[in-house]
Design a protein around this motif. Structure first.
Motif, PDB file in Angstrom:
ATOM      1  N   LYS A 100       0.834  -1.199   0.000  1.00  0.00           N
ATOM      2  CA  LYS A 100       0.000   0.000   0.000  1.00  0.00           C
ATOM      3  C   LYS A 100       0.874   1.256   0.000  1.00  0.00           C
ATOM      4  CE  LYS A 100      -3.933   2.104   2.449  1.00  0.00           C
ATOM      5  NZ  LYS A 100      -3.366   3.460   2.578  1.00  0.00           N
ATOM      6  N   SER A 101       1.898   1.245   0.823  1.00  0.00           N
ATOM      7  CA  SER A 101       2.830   2.364   0.869  1.00  0.00           C
ATOM      8  C   SER A 101       3.568   2.524  -0.453  1.00  0.00           C
ATOM      9  CB  SER A 101       3.835   2.159   2.011  1.00  0.00           C
ATOM     10  OG  SER A 101       4.806   3.179   2.029  1.00  0.00           O
ATOM     11  N   ASP A 102       3.906   1.390  -1.063  1.00  0.00           N
ATOM     12  CA  ASP A 102       4.602   1.429  -2.356  1.00  0.00           C
ATOM     13  C   ASP A 102       3.747   2.102  -3.421  1.00  0.00           C
ATOM     14  OD1 ASP A 102       6.793   0.156  -1.286  1.00  0.00           O
ATOM     15  OD2 ASP A 102       6.247  -1.832  -2.046  1.00  0.00           O
ATOM     16  N   VAL A 103       2.449   1.741  -3.451  1.00  0.00           N
ATOM     17  CA  VAL A 103       1.552   2.350  -4.431  1.00  0.00           C
ATOM     18  C   VAL A 103       1.484   3.863  -4.219  1.00  0.00           C
ATOM     19  CG1 VAL A 103      -0.857   2.517  -5.202  1.00  0.00           C
ATOM     20  CG2 VAL A 103       0.175   0.270  -4.803  1.00  0.00           C
ATOM     21  N   GLU A 104       1.338   4.266  -2.969  1.00  0.00           N
ATOM     22  CA  GLU A 104       1.258   5.696  -2.654  1.00  0.00           C
ATOM     23  C   GLU A 104       2.546   6.420  -3.073  1.00  0.00           C
ATOM     24  OE1 GLU A 104       0.500   5.470   1.484  1.00  0.00           O
ATOM     25  OE2 GLU A 104      -1.647   5.056   1.255  1.00  0.00           O
ATOM     26  N   THR A 105       3.669   5.755  -2.886  1.00  0.00           N
ATOM     27  CA  THR A 105       4.955   6.366  -3.234  1.00  0.00           C
ATOM     28  C   THR A 105       5.112   6.536  -4.741  1.00  0.00           C
ATOM     29  OG1 THR A 105       6.025   5.473  -1.251  1.00  0.00           O
ATOM     30  CG2 THR A 105       7.458   6.128  -3.073  1.00  0.00           C
ATOM     31  N   VAL A 106       4.790   5.469  -5.499  1.00  0.00           N
ATOM     32  CA  VAL A 106       4.997   5.545  -6.950  1.00  0.00           C
ATOM     33  C   VAL A 106       4.005   6.491  -7.613  1.00  0.00           C
ATOM     34  CG1 VAL A 106       5.946   3.206  -6.981  1.00  0.00           C
ATOM     35  CG2 VAL A 106       3.532   3.558  -7.575  1.00  0.00           C
ATOM     36  N   LEU A 107       2.851   6.714  -7.001  1.00  0.00           N
ATOM     37  CA  LEU A 107       1.880   7.630  -7.595  1.00  0.00           C
ATOM     38  C   LEU A 107       2.424   9.058  -7.691  1.00  0.00           C
ATOM     39  CD1 LEU A 107      -1.578   6.512  -6.142  1.00  0.00           C
ATOM     40  CD2 LEU A 107      -0.786   6.377  -8.505  1.00  0.00           C
ATOM     41  N   ALA A 108       3.383   9.392  -6.844  1.00  0.00           N
ATOM     42  CA  ALA A 108       3.992  10.716  -6.914  1.00  0.00           C
ATOM     43  C   ALA A 108       4.726  10.920  -8.242  1.00  0.00           C
ATOM     44  CB  ALA A 108       4.958  10.906  -5.749  1.00  0.00           C
ATOM     45  N   LYS A 109       5.074   9.808  -8.905  1.00  0.00           N
ATOM     46  CA  LYS A 109       5.765   9.881 -10.188  1.00  0.00           C
ATOM     47  C   LYS A 109       4.790   9.876 -11.366  1.00  0.00           C
ATOM     48  CE  LYS A 109       9.965   7.720  -8.376  1.00  0.00           C
ATOM     49  NZ  LYS A 109      10.837   8.891  -8.584  1.00  0.00           N
ATOM     50  N   ARG A 110       3.498   9.842 -11.063  1.00  0.00           N
ATOM     51  CA  ARG A 110       2.431   9.921 -12.067  1.00  0.00           C
ATOM     52  C   ARG A 110       2.568   8.876 -13.189  1.00  0.00           C
ATOM     53  NH1 ARG A 110      -0.481  14.603 -11.418  1.00  0.00           N
ATOM     54  NH2 ARG A 110       0.461  16.201 -10.067  1.00  0.00           N
ATOM     55  N   PRO A 111       2.648   7.591 -12.858  1.00  0.00           N
ATOM     56  CA  PRO A 111       2.740   6.579 -13.916  1.00  0.00           C
ATOM     57  C   PRO A 111       1.431   6.446 -14.685  1.00  0.00           C
ATOM     58  CG  PRO A 111       2.401   5.522 -11.798  1.00  0.00           C
ATOM     59  CD  PRO A 111       2.607   6.995 -11.515  1.00  0.00           C
ATOM     60  N   SER A 112       1.536   6.088 -15.942  1.00  0.00           N
ATOM     61  CA  SER A 112       0.342   5.848 -16.755  1.00  0.00           C
ATOM     62  C   SER A 112      -0.263   4.484 -16.454  1.00  0.00           C
ATOM     63  CB  SER A 112       0.706   5.926 -18.238  1.00  0.00           C
ATOM     64  OG  SER A 112       1.410   7.108 -18.543  1.00  0.00           O
ATOM     65  N   ILE A 113       0.610   3.515 -16.150  1.00  0.00           N
ATOM     66  CA  ILE A 113       0.148   2.172 -15.808  1.00  0.00           C
ATOM     67  C   ILE A 113       0.913   1.663 -14.598  1.00  0.00           C
ATOM     68  CG2 ILE A 113      -0.443   1.662 -18.215  1.00  0.00           C
ATOM     69  CD1 ILE A 113       1.981  -0.148 -18.367  1.00  0.00           C
ATOM     70  N   ILE A 114       0.291   0.744 -13.870  1.00  0.00           N
ATOM     71  CA  ILE A 114       0.937   0.020 -12.783  1.00  0.00           C
ATOM     72  C   ILE A 114       0.719  -1.474 -13.015  1.00  0.00           C
ATOM     73  CG2 ILE A 114       0.810  -0.581 -10.321  1.00  0.00           C
ATOM     74  CD1 ILE A 114       0.322   2.317  -9.677  1.00  0.00           C
ATOM     75  N   LEU A 115       1.787  -2.235 -12.971  1.00  0.00           N
ATOM     76  CA  LEU A 115       1.724  -3.689 -13.043  1.00  0.00           C
ATOM     77  C   LEU A 115       2.055  -4.238 -11.663  1.00  0.00           C
ATOM     78  CD1 LEU A 115       3.648  -4.322 -16.398  1.00  0.00           C
ATOM     79  CD2 LEU A 115       1.232  -3.737 -16.054  1.00  0.00           C
ATOM     80  N   SER A 116       1.297  -5.238 -11.202  1.00  0.00           N
ATOM     81  CA  SER A 116       1.494  -5.715  -9.836  1.00  0.00           C
ATOM     82  C   SER A 116       0.900  -7.102  -9.658  1.00  0.00           C
ATOM     83  CB  SER A 116       0.821  -4.742  -8.852  1.00  0.00           C
ATOM     84  OG  SER A 116       1.096  -5.100  -7.512  1.00  0.00           O
ATOM     85  N   ALA A 308      -0.653  -1.904 -21.667  1.00  0.00           N
ATOM     86  CA  ALA A 308      -0.281  -0.772 -22.518  1.00  0.00           C
ATOM     87  C   ALA A 308      -1.339  -0.532 -23.584  1.00  0.00           C
ATOM     88  CB  ALA A 308       1.080  -1.030 -23.162  1.00  0.00           C
ATOM     89  N   ALA A 309      -1.900  -1.607 -24.115  1.00  0.00           N
ATOM     90  CA  ALA A 309      -2.928  -1.476 -25.147  1.00  0.00           C
ATOM     91  C   ALA A 309      -4.154  -0.727 -24.628  1.00  0.00           C
ATOM     92  CB  ALA A 309      -3.324  -2.854 -25.661  1.00  0.00           C
ATOM     93  N   ALA A 310      -4.423  -0.881 -23.335  1.00  0.00           N
ATOM     94  CA  ALA A 310      -5.572  -0.189 -22.747  1.00  0.00           C
ATOM     95  C   ALA A 310      -5.390   1.323 -22.781  1.00  0.00           C
ATOM     96  CB  ALA A 310      -5.792  -0.666 -21.315  1.00  0.00           C
ATOM     97  N   LEU A 311      -4.156   1.783 -22.841  1.00  0.00           N
ATOM     98  CA  LEU A 311      -3.886   3.223 -22.900  1.00  0.00           C
ATOM     99  C   LEU A 311      -4.427   3.846 -24.183  1.00  0.00           C
ATOM    100  CD1 LEU A 311      -0.214   3.179 -21.592  1.00  0.00           C
ATOM    101  CD2 LEU A 311      -2.185   4.118 -20.376  1.00  0.00           C
ATOM    102  N   ILE A 312      -4.561   3.033 -25.230  1.00  0.00           N
ATOM    103  CA  ILE A 312      -5.087   3.546 -26.500  1.00  0.00           C
ATOM    104  C   ILE A 312      -6.492   3.000 -26.770  1.00  0.00           C
ATOM    105  CG2 ILE A 312      -2.797   3.923 -27.469  1.00  0.00           C
ATOM    106  CD1 ILE A 312      -3.192   1.305 -29.086  1.00  0.00           C
ATOM    107  N   GLY A 313      -7.131   2.532 -25.693  1.00  0.00           N
ATOM    108  CA  GLY A 313      -8.524   2.119 -25.795  1.00  0.00           C
ATOM    109  C   GLY A 313      -8.774   0.705 -26.269  1.00  0.00           C
ATOM    110  N   LYS A 314      -7.734  -0.133 -26.304  1.00  0.00           N
ATOM    111  CA  LYS A 314      -7.914  -1.514 -26.749  1.00  0.00           C
ATOM    112  C   LYS A 314      -8.227  -2.395 -25.554  1.00  0.00           C
ATOM    113  CE  LYS A 314      -5.888  -4.976 -29.806  1.00  0.00           C
ATOM    114  NZ  LYS A 314      -4.820  -5.240 -30.788  1.00  0.00           N
ATOM    115  N   LYS A 315      -9.352  -3.087 -25.604  1.00  0.00           N
ATOM    116  CA  LYS A 315      -9.782  -3.908 -24.479  1.00  0.00           C
ATOM    117  C   LYS A 315      -9.027  -5.230 -24.442  1.00  0.00           C
ATOM    118  CE  LYS A 315     -14.456  -2.028 -24.077  1.00  0.00           C
ATOM    119  NZ  LYS A 315     -15.911  -2.348 -24.014  1.00  0.00           N
TER     120      LYS A 315
END
Length: 353
Positions: A100-116, A308-315
């Motif tokens: 949970k702390s890791d997610v909060e920390t990486v969000l400060a870097k404004r990622p487009s995607i998170i893999l986990s 990554a495909a979801a970033l351009i609207g591909k389901k």
């Protein structure tokens, strides 16, 4: 072992695990039908669209192990190929609060995607809600947070073809024993859909396909720390076992140690996931007959590509699975490369000479 499952997800997982055997197919944590990883493709135009987006990614792992390293490597390579810059990578040490702390920390870097891979699916919603609410595209290995809806809250889940892994373990055991003999069965005694389905597929394969083989001893293992105690009891009660199936590689080492201590070179072990000590025993003609592995590197590649495909609207399909392979003494070099995308460890390479 990759993750644990919470009680809410466990009920659904148990129902799915009970249902799969009749169909002989893998199902996802919520009963999803599997889609082959090979079907996840991007056109050159789609790849260029992703590259033009100048997107970023964060990799928020549950822990770092040989398996996770391979998944991570596959994800890193595919993200780089698609022009997506990795801005953060974390290791939660299998601690949900730390994740949970890791997610909060990486969000400060404004990622487009998170893999986990969620440490605890039952409580993971509060871990990933900040990212979801920020519009980050989420892609998961093995499981999703309880209550999350695919294609709304996250992109997809990528995992093993679980039935295939258990089925190949059964075939490998049959090959090792000449398709006859008595077998011990040490299964994961917890409601976790990954191991439940893999274990069940092994048992299903032996019982349905090999009439001259019989599972004569069964033992559930809830705590891997008790695996040696379980193995000792099984071998004491059934000293003439021809083979023992163990739910995954680390507890299989305890079974191996028990057999060695008893001077037993006859009983063969088949287990799941690659492990250097187990593979070394196999190379030296010991008790280990085969290791069944998934294509862990391809899990990372597929997850990165689909998310990554979801970033351009591909389901994406809700539950995507990679193939598995049986790694034996004769195939260890190619199997290690195919599963982990790396060369065999030096100890195994030396044993091959």
């Amino acid at each position: 072992m990759r993750t644990a499952i919470g009680m809410l997800s466990a009920l659904v997982a148990l129902a799915a695990a009970n249902a799969f055997a009749a169909e002989g197919t893998t199902t996802g944590p919520n009963g999803e039908k599997p889609t082959p990883a090979k079907s996840v493709v991007l056109t050159p135009a789609e790849e260029q669209q992703i590259k033009d987006g100048k997107y970023t990614a964060a990799l928020v792992w549950h822990e770092m192990s040989e398996y996770t390293n391979a998944v991570n490597s596959g994800a890193q390579d595919e993200l780089k190929r698609l022009g997506i810059r990795v801005v953060a990578q974390t290791d939660a040490g299998f601690d949900a609060a730390r994740q949970k702390s890791d997610v909060e920390t990486v969000l400060a870097k404004r990622p487009s995607i998170i893999l986990s891979l969620p440490v605890d699916p039952a409580s993971a919603a509060i871990v990933f809600d900040p990212a979801r609410q920020a519009g980050v595209k989420l892609g998961f290995v093995d499981n999703s947070p309880a209550g999350y809806v695919q294609d709304k809250d996250y992109v997809t889940i990528v995992s093993d073809d679980l039935f295939q892994m258990g089925n190949k373990a059964g075939i490998a055991m049959a090959d090792a024993l000449g398709k006859q003999g008595n077998v011990g069965y040490i299964f994961h005694d917890a409601d976790f859909y990954v191991t439940n389905q893999r274990d069940g597929a092994f048992k299903h394969t032996i019982e349905q396909d090999y009439p001259d083989m019989k599972i004569v001893a069964e033992a559930g293992m809830a705590d891997p720390a008790r695996s040696e105690e379980i193995a000792q009891a099984m071998i004491t009660q059934h000293p003439d076992l021809d083979g023992i199936y163990v739910t995954w590689a680390e507890p299989a080492l305890s079974v191996l140690s028990t057999l060695r201590a008893a001077g037993n070179s006859h009983t063969k072990i088949v287990t799941l996931d690659l492990n250097e000590p187990a593979a070394l025993d196999m190379m030296k003609g010991g008790n280990v007959a085969a290791l069944i592995a998934d294509e862990a590197y391809d899990i990372g590649v597929t997850l990165a590509r689909a998310t990554a495909a979801a970033l351009i609207g591909k389901k994406a399909a809700p539950f995507i699975v990679v193939d598995s392979l049986a790694v034996t003494k004769d195939t260890v070099k190619d199997g290690w490369k195919r599963s982990l995308n790396k060369d065999v460890p030096a100890t195994i390479a030396a044993a091959m000479k």
